[in-house]
Structure formats: C-alpha cells, structure tokens
Design an enzyme around this catalytic site. Structure first.
Site, PDB file in Angstrom:
ATOM      1  CB  THR A  18       3.084  -3.149  -9.857  1.00 47.49           C
ATOM      2  OG1 THR A  18       3.489  -2.729  -8.564  1.00 47.49           O
ATOM      3  CG2 THR A  18       2.892  -4.652  -9.889  1.00 47.49           C
TER       4      THR A  18
ATOM      5  CB  SER B  52       8.789  -8.178  -5.046  1.00 47.00           C
ATOM      6  OG  SER B  52       7.588  -8.475  -4.392  1.00 47.00           O
TER       7      SER B  52
ATOM      8  N   GLY C  74      -3.327   2.316  -8.868  1.00 47.02           N
ATOM      9  CA  GLY C  74      -4.388   3.074  -8.193  1.00 47.02           C
ATOM     10  C   GLY C  74      -4.698   4.366  -8.938  1.00 47.02           C
TER      11      GLY C  74
ATOM     12  NE  ARG D  11     -22.087 -12.088  24.235  1.00 46.21           N
ATOM     13  CZ  ARG D  11     -23.264 -12.198  23.648  1.00 46.21           C
ATOM     14  NH1 ARG D  11     -24.098 -11.178  23.615  1.00 46.21           N
ATOM     15  NH2 ARG D  11     -23.618 -13.330  23.082  1.00 46.21           N
TER      16      ARG D  11
ATOM     17  CD  GLN E  16     -12.531 -12.736  24.820  1.00 47.58           C
ATOM     18  OE1 GLN E  16     -12.409 -13.901  24.447  1.00 47.58           O
ATOM     19  NE2 GLN E  16     -13.250 -11.868  24.157  1.00 47.58           N
TER      20      GLN E  16
ATOM     21  N   GLY F  54     -20.199 -14.314  17.504  1.00 49.51           N
ATOM     22  CA  GLY F  54     -21.023 -14.139  16.301  1.00 49.51           C
ATOM     23  C   GLY F  54     -21.207 -12.677  15.947  1.00 49.51           C
TER      24      GLY F  54
ATOM     25  CB  THR G 231       0.773  -7.379  -0.728  1.00 47.55           C
ATOM     26  OG1 THR G 231       0.448  -8.602  -0.083  1.00 47.55           O
ATOM     27  CG2 THR G 231       1.323  -7.652  -2.106  1.00 47.55           C
TER      28      THR G 231
ATOM     29  CD  GLU H 192       3.872   2.523  -0.668  1.00 53.59           C
ATOM     30  OE1 GLU H 192       5.111   2.581  -0.689  1.00 53.59           O
ATOM     31  OE2 GLU H 192       3.144   3.361  -1.247  1.00 53.59           O
TER      32      GLU H 192
ATOM     33  CG  ASP I  78       5.833  -9.790  -0.207  1.00 50.64           C
ATOM     34  OD1 ASP I  78       4.680 -10.209  -0.154  1.00 50.64           O
ATOM     35  OD2 ASP I  78       6.818 -10.394   0.280  1.00 50.64           O
TER      36      ASP I  78
HETATM   37  C1  LIG Z   1      -4.949  -3.103  -4.129  1.00 50.38           C
HETATM   38  C2  LIG Z   1      -3.589  -2.922  -4.716  1.00 50.38           C
HETATM   39  C3  LIG Z   1      -3.130  -1.663  -5.001  1.00 50.38           C
HETATM   40  C4  LIG Z   1      -1.893  -1.488  -5.595  1.00 50.38           C
HETATM   41  N1  LIG Z   1      -1.516  -0.233  -5.986  1.00 50.38           N
HETATM   42  C5  LIG Z   1      -0.389  -0.085  -6.731  1.00 50.38           C
HETATM   43  C6  LIG Z   1      -0.070   1.168  -7.325  1.00 50.38           C
HETATM   44  O1  LIG Z   1      -0.809   2.157  -7.167  1.00 50.38           O
HETATM   45  N2  LIG Z   1       1.059   1.258  -8.051  1.00 50.38           N
HETATM   46  C7  LIG Z   1       1.894   0.197  -8.242  1.00 50.38           C
HETATM   47  O2  LIG Z   1       2.902   0.357  -8.915  1.00 50.38           O
HETATM   48  N3  LIG Z   1       1.612  -1.002  -7.695  1.00 50.38           N
HETATM   49  C8  LIG Z   1       0.491  -1.182  -6.962  1.00 50.38           C
HETATM   50  N4  LIG Z   1       0.182  -2.407  -6.436  1.00 50.38           N
HETATM   51  C9  LIG Z   1       1.078  -3.530  -6.660  1.00 50.38           C
HETATM   52  C10 LIG Z   1       1.840  -3.955  -5.417  1.00 50.38           C
HETATM   53  O3  LIG Z   1       2.776  -2.991  -5.076  1.00 50.38           O
HETATM   54  C11 LIG Z   1       2.461  -5.323  -5.703  1.00 50.38           C
HETATM   55  O4  LIG Z   1       1.406  -6.254  -5.725  1.00 50.38           O
HETATM   56  C12 LIG Z   1       3.504  -5.687  -4.671  1.00 50.38           C
HETATM   57  O5  LIG Z   1       4.653  -4.922  -4.852  1.00 50.38           O
HETATM   58  C13 LIG Z   1       3.878  -7.170  -4.726  1.00 50.38           C
HETATM   59  O6  LIG Z   1       4.215  -7.569  -5.990  1.00 50.38           O
HETATM   60  P1  LIG Z   1       3.531  -8.853  -6.641  1.00 50.38           P
HETATM   61  O7  LIG Z   1       2.076  -8.718  -6.526  1.00 50.38           O
HETATM   62  O8  LIG Z   1       4.098  -9.006  -8.007  1.00 50.38           O
HETATM   63  O9  LIG Z   1       3.967 -10.050  -5.735  1.00 50.38           O
HETATM   64  P2  LIG Z   1       5.232 -10.984  -5.932  1.00 50.38           P
HETATM   65  O10 LIG Z   1       6.479 -10.169  -5.868  1.00 50.38           O
HETATM   66  O11 LIG Z   1       5.070 -11.860  -7.102  1.00 50.38           O
HETATM   67  O12 LIG Z   1       5.118 -11.860  -4.615  1.00 50.38           O
HETATM   68  C14 LIG Z   1       4.290 -13.027  -4.539  1.00 50.38           C
HETATM   69  C15 LIG Z   1       4.754 -13.876  -3.363  1.00 50.38           C
HETATM   70  O13 LIG Z   1       6.097 -14.299  -3.592  1.00 50.38           O
HETATM   71  C16 LIG Z   1       6.904 -14.007  -2.490  1.00 50.38           C
HETATM   72  N5  LIG Z   1       8.228 -13.541  -2.944  1.00 50.38           N
HETATM   73  C17 LIG Z   1       8.525 -12.718  -3.978  1.00 50.38           C
HETATM   74  N6  LIG Z   1       9.839 -12.495  -4.024  1.00 50.38           N
HETATM   75  C18 LIG Z   1      10.389 -13.161  -2.994  1.00 50.38           C
HETATM   76  C19 LIG Z   1      11.708 -13.288  -2.478  1.00 50.38           C
HETATM   77  N7  LIG Z   1      12.753 -12.668  -3.024  1.00 50.38           N
HETATM   78  N8  LIG Z   1      11.899 -14.042  -1.382  1.00 50.38           N
HETATM   79  C20 LIG Z   1      10.864 -14.668  -0.787  1.00 50.38           C
HETATM   80  N9  LIG Z   1       9.594 -14.573  -1.214  1.00 50.38           N
HETATM   81  C21 LIG Z   1       9.356 -13.832  -2.304  1.00 50.38           C
HETATM   82  C22 LIG Z   1       6.203 -12.853  -1.757  1.00 50.38           C
HETATM   83  O14 LIG Z   1       6.490 -12.916  -0.370  1.00 50.38           O
HETATM   84  C23 LIG Z   1       4.737 -13.128  -2.036  1.00 50.38           C
HETATM   85  O15 LIG Z   1       4.204 -13.939  -1.044  1.00 50.38           O
HETATM   86  C24 LIG Z   1      -1.046  -2.601  -5.825  1.00 50.38           C
HETATM   87  C25 LIG Z   1      -1.512  -3.874  -5.500  1.00 50.38           C
HETATM   88  C26 LIG Z   1      -2.761  -4.052  -4.983  1.00 50.38           C
HETATM   89  C27 LIG Z   1      -3.261  -5.447  -4.752  1.00 50.38           C
END
Ligand SMILES: Cc1cc2nc3c(=O)[nH]c(=O)nc-3n(C[C@H](O)[C@H](O)[C@H](O)COP(=O)(O)OP(=O)(O)OC[C@H]3O[C@@H](n4cnc5c(N)ncnc54)[C@H](O)[C@@H]3O)c2cc1C
Length: 692
Positions: free
Chosen positions: A186, A192, A225, A365, A384, A452, A473, A475, A477
């Site tokens: 990323t 993505s 990471g 409960r 429930q 609570g 998100t 691996e 989104d």
């Molecule tokens: C805690 C954490 C650990 C991570 N670890 C790693 C790591 O070790 N290595 C690594 O490489 N990455 C890592 N990531 C990154 C993670 O893989 C990305 O955040 C993820 O792939 C999403 O990309 P983005 O954040 O750019 O979101 P975006 O792609 O910008 O998405 C943002 C929003 O836009 C929407 N969207 C985007 N494209 C489309 C589409 N075509 N159609 C409809 N909706 C769309 C999505 O649904 C989402 O709601 C990590 C992220 C976090 C937060």
C-alpha cells in the site's frame, strides 16, 4: 498467654493478609481475568426457559467432536504456553509502545520457547497454520496479525513469489524470527488500486542492481506492518523499469515484488536511503507497529527480484512464462489469497468469542418477570432471541463455510489446478468480505445485548470490535472484493452461454438459471407447511433463484448501460446491484455448505441441533429479503407469513439449546475471558474485577 493487644495485632495482620490476598487476586484479574477464576464459587444456574415446546436433547460431546478442528492439539499447546506465562498476557490497559514490545515477545515466545514454527505450515499445511493463527489471535488479536505479517505476508511473499534461491536464503531466518519483515504494498495514494502503485525499481545493468525509489510523497509506502519498529526486511511492490534502446529509453513492466533490507542486521539502524516513520496510535491492533517507508535510490542486488512470474537477466532482458502484464499481475496477487483465507477464518473465531460471551451472559442475566414471580433470563425475551439466535446459527454456517474454504485452499496449494485457483480466488474474496462485515456488525449487537456491562473493557467487546474492525479493509477492501466476486459470476455466466464449464462452486447456476427463466410454480409458491419450509431443497432453491435472477438482470442492465456510458460507467451505474448479487451468491454457497455439514454429521442428536440452526439460518435470510421474493411472486403472502412465524419459532428452539451450541465451540475460559461470560458466578468475579 497472648495479650489482647497481641491478639488484636494478629487479627489485624490476618485481615491485612486477607486484604492483600484479595488485592493480589483483584490485580491478577485485571491483568488476566480469566486465569484466576475463584474455583470455590458455586455455579450459577442457567434460568430454564418457560417451555413452549419440548427442548431438543443435544449430546454436547458429540456436537463438540463434530465441530472440533483437526488441529485442536496444537491450539491447546498454544493456550497452555500462554497460560503458563502471565508475563506474556496482554493487560487491559497498556501503552502503544509497551503493547508492541509485548506482542513481539509473545511471538518470540511462541516460536523460540514453545517451539511452534508457523512458517513451516504456510506452504505445506495451511490448515494447521490457520489453526495456529486462530489460537494466537484469541490470545491477542494484535499477535495474530503480527504473526500474519511475518509469516503469511512477508514470508509468504518470499516463498510464493520467489524461487528456490530465495527459499534457500531466507526460509530459516524468517522461520526463527532473525529475519523479521514487512509486506510493503500500500502507498499513500494507492491502496485498493494496486496496479496504480508508483514506487519504482529501475534496473541498472552496469552494476547488476535494482534502484528502489519513491518518486513523490504519494508513493510513500503506508500502513506497513512491522515497519515502525521490528522489521529488518520488506517485500516492496514496485513498478519494474527496464532500460531500452528505443527513443523512450525505458520500459515499464508493471508491478513486481522485491526484497529490500530496511534495517541493519546487527545494529537495527535504518539503512542508508531508507526513511521510516511511525503511523502512530490506531483505533485497534496497537500491538502491531505500522509504519511508512520512503526510498531514495536504495540499491539491491538483481537476485532480490522475487522472480517466479517474471525475471530480468544479467543483460537486462525480461522473461516470463506469462504473456501480459495483466496475467503476471493476476498470478502475483493470486498467490497472496492465503491472507484473505486466514482473515475469513479468524473472523469466524472472533464471532464465536463474541456470540459466546453475549449468549452466556444473556442466559445468566435476569431482568423483569411476571408479577410475583422470579425475574426471567433476558434470553427469554423474543427481542433478545431475535438479536442473538440467527447470529448463533450464522456462526455455525460460517464455521462450515470457512472450513470448506481452507480445505479448498490447501488442495489448491498442492495441485495448482487452474480452475481451483480461480474458484478459491473468488470464494476467498467473497467469504472474507461477507463474514468480516457480518462480524463487525455482530460485535456491536453483542455489546448492546449485554447492556452496560458489555461496555466494560474487561468484558472484551471494545477490544474485539476495535481490533477486528480493520478486517473489513485490509487484505482487500470488502466493497472492492465483492466486485471481484460479481465480475467472476458475470464471466462464468457468459461462459455458460458460450458452452463453457462451470466449476463446482458455481455449477448450481446452470440449473437454477433454467428454473429462473421459467415462471415460478404457482402451486409451490403457496406451500406453507413446516416440512416444506424446512426442506433444504426449498431453501437452496430460493437462494439460488435469487442469485440467478440478480445475475440475469444485472447482465442485461450492464449491456444496456455500456452502450451509452462505456464499461466503467455502466459498472458504476449498476454497482449496488452487483454487490447484492455477490452477497447473494456467497450466502448461497454458505447455505449449501451448511446443508452438507448437517447431512454429513454422524451423531443423530448433534445432527438435529445443526439442522435446527441451519433452518434458522436459511429462513431468517429469506425473511430478511422477503420483499424481493414477494415482488416476483416467488412466495405468496400466506407463505411469507408462515416463513416469519417459523423463523420466530426456530429462534426460540435454538435458544433452548443455545448453551449446548456455544459450549460446542469449546472455547477455553481464557479465550472468552469476560467475567460476564464465565460459567461460574459471573457477578462475584465481576465485582472483584472492579474492586469490591
Ligand atoms: C492497521 C492496518 C494495517 C495494514 N497493514 C498493511 C501492510 O502490512 N501492508 C500493506 O501493504 N498494506 C497494509 N494496510 C493497508 C490496507 O491494505 C489498505 O488500507 C487497504 O487495501 C485499503 O486501501 P485504502 O486504505 O487506500 O482504501 P481505498 O482503496 O482508498 O478505499 C477507501 C474507500 O473507497 C471505497 N472504494 C475504493 N475503490 C472502490 C471501488 N472501485 N468501488 C467502490 N468503492 C471503492 C472503499 O470501499 C473504501 O470504503 C494496512 C492498513 C491498516 C489500516
């Protein structure tokens, strides 16, 4: 003779001792509430539900046996190890920096002290690897993810995208944690859209090296990471740039993966040309040190290209067994689906924990009741049951679906069968997105279902919710992944009409598409008998009919809109429809696997309990989408009403065996680790935790 004063002193000392003992116990509960449940406390009886009908007699042992994974032994070994090491348990309150150090020590302890070597199973026995991941994730979810970064992402990229020379050089170091590493895909501007990555790896034929560069701030690797503190290497995804002899001077060969050392092996200092920043405190998973990486002309040997799908020779010639950039990109990402399989599987683990905590608490409960009678268990309230029983049924459904996914993934790793690769790719995308989205919502429902007390950190919903949230998100989104499922369905739909074959998971489309194309049978749309509604054929037909209908309609809509809007515009115009289609397909696969699991269960009473849960899963889903079924007259009004009534009745029936159903998950006490979910006196434990 003791004087009164001496007696008083002794009494004081004794009570001081008692106070101290209580205080120690209380403190230890803060550190690890599960490990020291007061053994002498009486068991709190579960309230019996006012019987509306006969309760199913479930053989809990048989059910547990059927649910038990193949690798329970190694999971138990892991639990024993952490139970014996209070210093390796995560306290409720911990700073980010301490949590990161603890998490690294937890991983080192697992590998170097407990002697569990997860990396060995990444390629050779994925089922065992996922079982380890599930167990360590239940100790601390940060630990599960840290382990995933080291072995599945960094290690997995080396062995799956590299060749023998990489395996020989890096395997042992990755395995024993000398070579800690990151997976740097990323970037700040591209998450993505992996094909849009901007980091470059330019081949220098004079020095036989690649030069890694971050061309602008938008290309800084972000969220990586293990980068902020512990990583020594990174698999960096970058555009491969080769010099050419034409007027352009260079050629962009698309995204490839490279091993880049980022810290000195001895001093742990950041290497020249590499700049590392900390991504800071996160909503959850603070035991994982996510960082940002910038590269300024970092030189690496040519051998550091992970060259399984494309290679560069000494003279700068590019070779690949795959003809196009798109095919190479697809093959590269295809090798990384293991992470998704792991997340789907782990998410079911989280769902089991939260459903268990909420259901056990709801059984214990008591609030309100009929006049002058004892208060009733809150699980006796229909509302429930409505919140928790379909969730419990879904947990079972997802359990069987992910067990199937892991089996298929393992088979794929062994056979490399092309159709299976495509099948697992779409199935892992679909199950990962569907299940993680479900679990994220379920965690809030469970918290609320516990009132609570569900809000107290010690009862775990907060950390589970915060740590799990990002499963939706990373691996891939979820919204993006579901589109891959829809695209795959459309591809197969087209192939079907062109006489192509359909792989196992999709073969139902052939039959149900024909059913869909003919009108619903006017007689069966009215059938409302329980036998009919609980017939797996009716349930599966209904799910399949819905998917076929969505597929047929969206294919026609896409065709229509693409004439005026082009492919991209048409897809976007139909996007919500496409997402519904993907979810419908995944639900169909899940139901089919659940029905199969019920059928295959060899223990009659366990089978009966599973059948109950399976019927509830199916009918609850049909009821939730009843508008669709009514609109096309697949279900007549009287039948819709019967489905609703039966769903409520089944919820009640499942409530009656809810204890047996959650017990069959066999989660050790320290995994549910919430005082409100303990089988012994929940309130005594809870009051001790807060200091009484
Ligand atoms: C805690 C954490 C650990 C991570 N670890 C790693 C790591 O070790 N290595 C690594 O490489 N990455 C890592 N990531 C990154 C993670 O893989 C990305 O955040 C993820 O792939 C999403 O990309 P983005 O954040 O750019 O979101 P975006 O792609 O910008 O998405 C943002 C929003 O836009 C929407 N969207 C985007 N494209 C489309 C589409 N075509 N159609 C409809 N909706 C769309 C999505 O649904 C989402 O709601 C990590 C992220 C976090 C937060």
């Amino acid at each position: 003779m003791e004087s009164r004063r001496e007696k008083n002193l002794m009494a004081e000392e004794e009570s001081d001792g008692l106070i101290a003992a209580r205080r120690i116990q209380r403190l230890s509960l803060h550190i690890s509430p599960s490990l020291t449940p007061p053994p002498s406390l009486p068991l709190l009886q579960t309230e019996t539900c006012s019987a509306r009908s006969k309760k199913l007699d479930v053989d809990g042992q048989a059910l547990s046996l059927y649910m038990r994974g193949k690798h329970m032994d190694i999971q138990e070994k892991i639990f024993e190890f952490y139970n014996s090491r209070p210093d390796l348990q995560t306290p409720i309150e911990i700073s980010k920096d301490d949590h990161r150090e603890l998490c690294m020590n937890q991983l080192l302890g697992l590998v170097r002290e407990a002697g569990i070597r997860p990396f060995r199973y990444v390629a050779d026995d994925p089922e065992k690897y996922f079982a380890i991941m599930e167990a360590v994730g239940s100790v601390d979810m940060s630990l599960g993810i840290k382990m995933g970064v080291q072995y599945s992402l960094w290690g997995g990229s080396v062995i799956n995208l590299g060749t023998k020379k990489h395996r020989d050089k890096y395997f042992d170091g990755i395995d024993n944690l000398d070579y800690t590493g990151c997976f740097a895909m990323t970037e700040l501007h591209h998450g993505s859209n992996v094909q849009g990555l901007q980091t470059t790896a330019t081949f220098d034929p004079f020095k036989d090296e690649f030069v890694i560069d971050t061309p602008h701030d938008g290309a800084i690797k972000w969220w990586i990471g293990n980068a902020a503190v512990h990583g020594k290497f990174a698999t960096v995804f970058a555009r491969l740039i080769l010099p050419t002899h034409d007027s352009k001077g260079v050629s962009d060969m698309g995204v490839h993966a490279f091993i880049v050392p980022i810290r000195d092996m001895k001093t742990h200092q950041t290497l020249p040309g590499v700049e590392i920043q900390d991504c800071g405190h996160k909503v959850g998973l603070n035991g994982v040190d996510n960082g940002a990486l910038r590269f300024r002309s970092v030189r690496i040997p040519r051998d550091n290209l992970l060259n399984r799908f494309g290679d560069v020779s000494r003279d700068g010639t590019y070779t690949s067994s795959l003809p196009t950039i798109n095919k190479r990109f697809g093959a590269t990402l295809g090798e990384l689906v293991g992470g998704r399989v792991g997340l789907a599987y782990a998410s079911v683990g989280v769902l089991k924990i939260s459903a268990t905590i909420a259901i056990r608490y709801s059984l214990l409960r008591q609030q309100f009741g009929p006049p002058k009678q004892p208060e009733v268990s809150i699980l006796d309230y229909q509302s429930q049951q409505h919140k928790l029983m379909p969730m419990l049924a879904s947990t079972y459904a997802y359990h069987f679906a992910t067990v199937y996914l892991v089996e298929k993934y393992s088979e794929m790793k062994k056979t490399h069968d092309e159709q299976l690769v495509a099948d697992v790719h779409a199935l892992s995308a679909g199950l990962k997105s569907y299940i993680t989205s479900y679990t994220a919502k379920a965690l809030s429902v469970c918290r609320e279902a516990c009132g609570g007390h569900g809000y107290a950190a010690v009862n775990r919903f907060g950390s589970l919710r915060n740590d799990h949230d990002i499963f939706q998100t990373f691996e891939g989104d979820n919204t993006v992944l579901l589109q891959q499922v829809a695209a795959d369905l459309l591809k197969r739909y087209k192939e079907k009409f062109q006489g192509g074959t359909l792989t196992v998971t999709w073969s139902y489309l052939r039959e149900s598409m024909n059913t869909y194309l003919s009108q619903p049978n006017p007689v069966t749309v009215r059938w409302e008998g329980e036998d009919h509604l609980r017939d797996p054929k009716f349930q599966l037909d209904a799910f399949r009919y819905r998917t076929s209908r969505l597929l047929q309609n969206v294919a026609a809509r896409l065709q229509k809109h693409s004439k005026t809007l082009g492919g991209f515009g048409a897809w976007n115009r139909c996007l919500n429809h496409l997402l519904t289609l993907a979810e419908s397909h995944i639900e169909t696969v899940i139901l089919a696997k659940f029905i199969e699991a019920v059928k295959n269960c060899p223990y009659p009473s366990a089978r009966a309990a599973l059948k109950l849960a399976c019927d509830l899963y199916a009918l609850d889903r049909i009821w939730k989408d009843i508008g669709t079924y009514r609109n096309v007259d697949y279900v007549a009004p009287n039948k819709a009403k019967a489905i609703h009534k039966l769903t409520e009745y089944l919820s009640f029936q499942v409530r009656n065996v809810a204890k047996e159903l959650v017990d069959a998950f066999e989660l050790p006490d320290h995994v549910t680790r919430a005082p409100i979910a303990m089988q012994s006196d929940a309130y005594s434990q809870y009051t001790q935790v807060v200091g009484f």
